[in-house]
Design a protein around this motif. Structure first.
Motif, PDB file in Angstrom:
ATOM      1  N   GLY A 131       0.794  -1.224   0.000  1.00  0.00           N
ATOM      2  CA  GLY A 131       0.000   0.000   0.000  1.00  0.00           C
ATOM      3  C   GLY A 131       0.824   1.270   0.000  1.00  0.00           C
ATOM      4  O   GLY A 131       0.273   2.362  -0.141  1.00  0.00           O
ATOM      5  N   LEU A 132       2.125   1.157   0.165  1.00  0.00           N
ATOM      6  CA  LEU A 132       2.973   2.349   0.225  1.00  0.00           C
ATOM      7  C   LEU A 132       3.236   2.936  -1.157  1.00  0.00           C
ATOM      8  O   LEU A 132       3.159   4.148  -1.344  1.00  0.00           O
ATOM      9  CB  LEU A 132       4.306   2.034   0.910  1.00  0.00           C
ATOM     10  N   SER A 133       3.529   2.087  -2.128  1.00  0.00           N
ATOM     11  CA  SER A 133       3.914   2.602  -3.449  1.00  0.00           C
ATOM     12  C   SER A 133       2.807   3.439  -4.078  1.00  0.00           C
ATOM     13  O   SER A 133       3.086   4.477  -4.690  1.00  0.00           O
ATOM     14  CB  SER A 133       4.321   1.454  -4.375  1.00  0.00           C
ATOM     15  N   GLU A 134       1.545   3.037  -3.902  1.00  0.00           N
ATOM     16  CA  GLU A 134       0.437   3.798  -4.461  1.00  0.00           C
ATOM     17  C   GLU A 134       0.365   5.186  -3.827  1.00  0.00           C
ATOM     18  O   GLU A 134       0.166   6.199  -4.513  1.00  0.00           O
ATOM     19  CB  GLU A 134      -0.896   3.065  -4.249  1.00  0.00           C
ATOM     20  N   GLN A 135       0.537   5.244  -2.517  1.00  0.00           N
ATOM     21  CA  GLN A 135       0.478   6.532  -1.827  1.00  0.00           C
ATOM     22  C   GLN A 135       1.652   7.429  -2.224  1.00  0.00           C
ATOM     23  O   GLN A 135       1.480   8.641  -2.385  1.00  0.00           O
ATOM     24  CB  GLN A 135       0.459   6.330  -0.310  1.00  0.00           C
ATOM     25  N   LEU A 136       2.838   6.840  -2.399  1.00  0.00           N
ATOM     26  CA  LEU A 136       4.003   7.625  -2.806  1.00  0.00           C
ATOM     27  C   LEU A 136       3.825   8.177  -4.219  1.00  0.00           C
ATOM     28  O   LEU A 136       4.193   9.321  -4.497  1.00  0.00           O
ATOM     29  CB  LEU A 136       5.279   6.797  -2.708  1.00  0.00           C
ATOM     30  N   GLU A 137       3.265   7.376  -5.122  1.00  0.00           N
ATOM     31  CA  GLU A 137       3.020   7.848  -6.491  1.00  0.00           C
ATOM     32  C   GLU A 137       2.040   9.020  -6.490  1.00  0.00           C
ATOM     33  O   GLU A 137       2.226   9.998  -7.208  1.00  0.00           O
ATOM     34  CB  GLU A 137       2.487   6.712  -7.368  1.00  0.00           C
ATOM     35  N   THR A 138       1.001   8.923  -5.679  1.00  0.00           N
ATOM     36  CA  THR A 138       0.030  10.017  -5.571  1.00  0.00           C
ATOM     37  C   THR A 138       0.712  11.270  -5.040  1.00  0.00           C
ATOM     38  O   THR A 138       0.478  12.378  -5.545  1.00  0.00           O
ATOM     39  CB  THR A 138      -1.130   9.608  -4.638  1.00  0.00           C
ATOM     40  N   LEU A 139       1.573  11.105  -4.027  1.00  0.00           N
ATOM     41  CA  LEU A 139       2.287  12.257  -3.472  1.00  0.00           C
ATOM     42  C   LEU A 139       3.261  12.859  -4.487  1.00  0.00           C
ATOM     43  O   LEU A 139       3.425  14.076  -4.553  1.00  0.00           O
ATOM     44  CB  LEU A 139       3.061  11.853  -2.215  1.00  0.00           C
ATOM     45  N   LYS A 140       3.914  12.003  -5.275  1.00  0.00           N
ATOM     46  CA  LYS A 140       4.842  12.509  -6.290  1.00  0.00           C
ATOM     47  C   LYS A 140       4.111  13.370  -7.308  1.00  0.00           C
ATOM     48  O   LYS A 140       4.642  14.365  -7.787  1.00  0.00           O
ATOM     49  CB  LYS A 140       5.559  11.366  -7.008  1.00  0.00           C
ATOM     50  N   LYS A 141       2.875  12.986  -7.624  1.00  0.00           N
ATOM     51  CA  LYS A 141       2.096  13.760  -8.595  1.00  0.00           C
ATOM     52  C   LYS A 141       1.601  15.066  -7.996  1.00  0.00           C
ATOM     53  O   LYS A 141       1.609  16.100  -8.655  1.00  0.00           O
ATOM     54  CB  LYS A 141       0.920  12.934  -9.100  1.00  0.00           C
ATOM     55  N   SER A 142       1.171  15.022  -6.737  1.00  0.00           N
ATOM     56  CA  SER A 142       0.589  16.225  -6.134  1.00  0.00           C
ATOM     57  C   SER A 142       1.629  17.128  -5.475  1.00  0.00           C
ATOM     58  O   SER A 142       1.491  18.352  -5.518  1.00  0.00           O
ATOM     59  CB  SER A 142      -0.481  15.830  -5.114  1.00  0.00           C
ATOM     60  N   ASP A 143       2.654  16.554  -4.865  1.00  0.00           N
ATOM     61  CA  ASP A 143       3.648  17.337  -4.125  1.00  0.00           C
ATOM     62  C   ASP A 143       5.055  16.873  -4.490  1.00  0.00           C
ATOM     63  O   ASP A 143       5.797  16.374  -3.642  1.00  0.00           O
ATOM     64  CB  ASP A 143       3.426  17.174  -2.605  1.00  0.00           C
ATOM     65  N   ASP A 144       5.431  17.072  -5.741  1.00  0.00           N
ATOM     66  CA  ASP A 144       6.721  16.563  -6.205  1.00  0.00           C
ATOM     67  C   ASP A 144       7.921  17.239  -5.544  1.00  0.00           C
ATOM     68  O   ASP A 144       9.019  16.711  -5.563  1.00  0.00           O
ATOM     69  CB  ASP A 144       6.828  16.653  -7.726  1.00  0.00           C
ATOM     70  N   TYR A 145       7.708  18.386  -4.907  1.00  0.00           N
ATOM     71  CA  TYR A 145       8.811  19.074  -4.226  1.00  0.00           C
ATOM     72  C   TYR A 145       9.316  18.298  -3.006  1.00  0.00           C
ATOM     73  O   TYR A 145      10.386  18.575  -2.495  1.00  0.00           O
ATOM     74  CB  TYR A 145       8.384  20.481  -3.789  1.00  0.00           C
ATOM     75  N   LEU A 146       8.549  17.314  -2.557  1.00  0.00           N
ATOM     76  CA  LEU A 146       8.964  16.500  -1.414  1.00  0.00           C
ATOM     77  C   LEU A 146       9.994  15.440  -1.789  1.00  0.00           C
ATOM     78  O   LEU A 146      10.559  14.778  -0.924  1.00  0.00           O
ATOM     79  CB  LEU A 146       7.739  15.813  -0.789  1.00  0.00           C
ATOM     80  N   PHE A 147      10.229  15.268  -3.084  1.00  0.00           N
ATOM     81  CA  PHE A 147      11.108  14.210  -3.562  1.00  0.00           C
ATOM     82  C   PHE A 147      12.300  14.814  -4.288  1.00  0.00           C
ATOM     83  O   PHE A 147      12.202  15.870  -4.900  1.00  0.00           O
ATOM     84  CB  PHE A 147      10.352  13.278  -4.512  1.00  0.00           C
ATOM     85  N   VAL A 148      13.419  14.097  -4.224  1.00  0.00           N
ATOM     86  CA  VAL A 148      14.615  14.506  -4.956  1.00  0.00           C
ATOM     87  C   VAL A 148      14.340  14.239  -6.429  1.00  0.00           C
ATOM     88  O   VAL A 148      13.891  13.144  -6.784  1.00  0.00           O
ATOM     89  CB  VAL A 148      15.848  13.701  -4.491  1.00  0.00           C
ATOM     90  N   PRO A 149      14.581  15.225  -7.306  1.00  0.00           N
ATOM     91  CA  PRO A 149      14.316  14.993  -8.728  1.00  0.00           C
ATOM     92  C   PRO A 149      15.193  13.876  -9.280  1.00  0.00           C
ATOM     93  O   PRO A 149      16.311  13.660  -8.826  1.00  0.00           O
ATOM     94  CB  PRO A 149      14.641  16.329  -9.403  1.00  0.00           C
ATOM     95  N   ASP A 150      14.666  13.176 -10.266  1.00  0.00           N
ATOM     96  CA  ASP A 150      15.379  12.040 -10.860  1.00  0.00           C
ATOM     97  C   ASP A 150      16.549  12.456 -11.724  1.00  0.00           C
ATOM     98  O   ASP A 150      17.295  11.633 -12.199  1.00  0.00           O
ATOM     99  CB  ASP A 150      14.416  11.188 -11.689  1.00  0.00           C
ATOM    100  N   GLY A 151      16.706  13.697 -11.969  1.00  0.00           N
ATOM    101  CA  GLY A 151      17.811  14.175 -12.795  1.00  0.00           C
ATOM    102  C   GLY A 151      17.310  15.267 -13.715  1.00  0.00           C
ATOM    103  O   GLY A 151      16.173  15.705 -13.642  1.00  0.00           O
ATOM    104  N   LEU A 152      18.170  15.712 -14.561  1.00  0.00           N
ATOM    105  CA  LEU A 152      17.795  16.754 -15.494  1.00  0.00           C
ATOM    106  C   LEU A 152      16.810  16.202 -16.506  1.00  0.00           C
ATOM    107  O   LEU A 152      16.989  15.103 -17.020  1.00  0.00           O
ATOM    108  CB  LEU A 152      19.034  17.307 -16.202  1.00  0.00           C
ATOM    109  N   LYS A 153      15.787  16.987 -16.805  1.00  0.00           N
ATOM    110  CA  LYS A 153      14.795  16.555 -17.772  1.00  0.00           C
ATOM    111  C   LYS A 153      15.087  17.239 -19.101  1.00  0.00           C
ATOM    112  O   LYS A 153      15.522  18.374 -19.144  1.00  0.00           O
ATOM    113  CB  LYS A 153      13.390  16.915 -17.292  1.00  0.00           C
ATOM    114  N   GLY A 154      14.802  16.553 -20.173  1.00  0.00           N
ATOM    115  CA  GLY A 154      15.019  17.133 -21.491  1.00  0.00           C
ATOM    116  C   GLY A 154      16.450  16.914 -21.942  1.00  0.00           C
ATOM    117  O   GLY A 154      17.286  16.379 -21.237  1.00  0.00           O
TER     118      GLY A 154
END
Length: 196
Positions: A131-154
């Motif tokens: 049940g954790l991964s679903e909640q983390l994915e939802t948080l990543k979508k709504s509050d992505d500032y809480l997570f370290v970015p995966d790297g440079l985009k583009g």
């Protein structure tokens, strides 16, 4: 790895300090771990010994109703303490697994994210948190500032030199950030040899 070793690899001082701090926060020395495991083993043995002693005492006190009642009360108390102890161990395992999962999910502030999670909907099944991964994915979508970015985009935009290849000097290369230099080297492994 020590901070000095990280600096020798070309990592800037702030990043090296962050790595060392994060490593130190999650590291448990083997001697501390063994001491805690020894405590758990000792306490489990003490509980077993106490239960055995109460059973023996109950058999010896057959016929004495006051003593029998006292022994029964002690057995109930021991059972309650054992259940409480087991619940505490389960909670520690859960907290440890949740802490590791949040670290692996590259959460910037685990306590803040944990406060946003519905922990009652997350269960520990062996080593997995269900049940954790679903909640983390939802948080990543709504509050992505809480997570370290995966790297440079583009990607890197093409050179604006009208189709002519632009040469890079050593001085220009040295002025670029570490990340940019590493990106340029990964795209052109011979770049360091080509610099003029």
């Amino acid at each position: 790895m020590t901070k000095e070793e990280l600096l020798a690899l070309g990592i800037n001082e702030e990043t090296a300090q962050t790595i060392v701090d994060n490593y130190a926060a999650s590291y448990v020395e083997k001697s501390v771990l063994e001491a805690e495991q020894s405590k758990v083993t000792d306490l489990t043995q003490q509980l077993t010994d106490r239960d055995t002693q109460l059973t023996e005492l109950q058999n010896q006190a057959a016929g004495n109703t006051d003593l029998q009642a006292q022994i029964t009360a002690l057995q109930e108390q021991n059972a309650n303490e054992k259940a409480s102890y087991e619940q505490t161990l389960k909670q520690k395992d859960y907290d440890y697994a949740l802490s590791n999962a949040l670290r692996d999910a590259k959460v910037k502030n685990p306590k803040a994210v944990q406060a946003l999670l519905n922990t009652e909907a997350i269960t520990l099944d062996g080593d997995k948190l269900i049940g954790l991964s679903e909640q983390l994915e939802t948080l990543k979508k709504s509050d992505d500032y809480l997570f370290v970015p995966d790297g440079l985009k583009g990607g890197t935009p093409p050179l604006g030199s009208g189709g002519q290849s632009q040469t890079l000097t050593k001085a220009e290369f040295a002025k670029k950030s570490y990340e940019t230099r590493m990106d340029l080297i990964s795209k052109n492994p011979n770049l360091l040899q080509e610099l003029k």
